[in-house]
Design an enzyme around this catalytic site. Sequence first.
Site, mmCIF file in Angstrom:
data_model
loop_
_atom_site.group_PDB
_atom_site.id
_atom_site.type_symbol
_atom_site.label_atom_id
_atom_site.label_comp_id
_atom_site.label_asym_id
_atom_site.label_seq_id
_atom_site.Cartn_x
_atom_site.Cartn_y
_atom_site.Cartn_z
ATOM 1 C CB SER A 141 9.942 24.793 -55.255
ATOM 2 O OG SER A 141 11.237 25.193 -55.680
ATOM 3 C CE1 TYR A 154 7.516 28.225 -58.689
ATOM 4 C CE2 TYR A 154 9.693 28.102 -57.691
ATOM 5 C CZ TYR A 154 8.631 27.488 -58.323
ATOM 6 O OH TYR A 154 8.679 26.143 -58.586
#
Length: 250
Positions: A141, A154
């Site tokens: 990501s 995350y």
Amino acid sequence: MRLTGRTALVTGSTSNIGRAIALAFGAEGAHVLVSGRDEERGDAVVAEIRAAGGKADFVAADLGSAQGARALATEATSVLGHVDILVNNAGLIDPARTEQVREEAFDAVFAVNVKAPVFLVAALAPAMAERGGGVIVNLGSWIARLGVPSGIAYSASKGAVETMTRTWAAEYGPRGVRVNAISPGVVHELGEDHPAAGMMAGTPAGTPGDPEAIARAAVYLASDDAAFVHGITLDVDGGRQHVAVLAGQN
């Protein structure tokens, strides 16, 4: 048909990016094992692949533990015969900031995003090497390298994914298994009116991407077109990581 004759396990492939990758792999000739927690959605993806002339099956999976990852690897090998391509796409997001993060939520994110890929690779990569080769594609990501004031668990987990990608490329590349990652920008099926859309302001793209953009990158990395590509993180993010577009410059 760049993946004809190959088998592929795509984790978290009942929706969004994972679903798009499964559909793209099916269209390119792979026998795809769709996996996730929702059997109804998984069956729908399988039906879509089959309706287009592809081969697919669904296996339910809970990747919250090493045991769940090992069970999925065993089931995938049973259904497909062997796994040529592993896509570690399944992911869990907790938006909490550092001071608000709960231990159980932190552990859950790392279980799905980090622990499960480790034990899936441990279970499947050696067999790939014994057969003469294979491919692993991990989903990272942009948030792993461009800090934002939320989602500490995350972002940390996706940083780990990028590091593991390089480690696995060093471990398994010499044995014929190529390992790479994709770092998506903001990608969402809900489109430009989704709250996350604002996170793409100031980029060349200007808006969220679509899941198919990530799927096309995954096909490339999984195919022989990327035969000389090892250990990279491919940014497919509308320029989020590397380019700033100034207001009014156009």
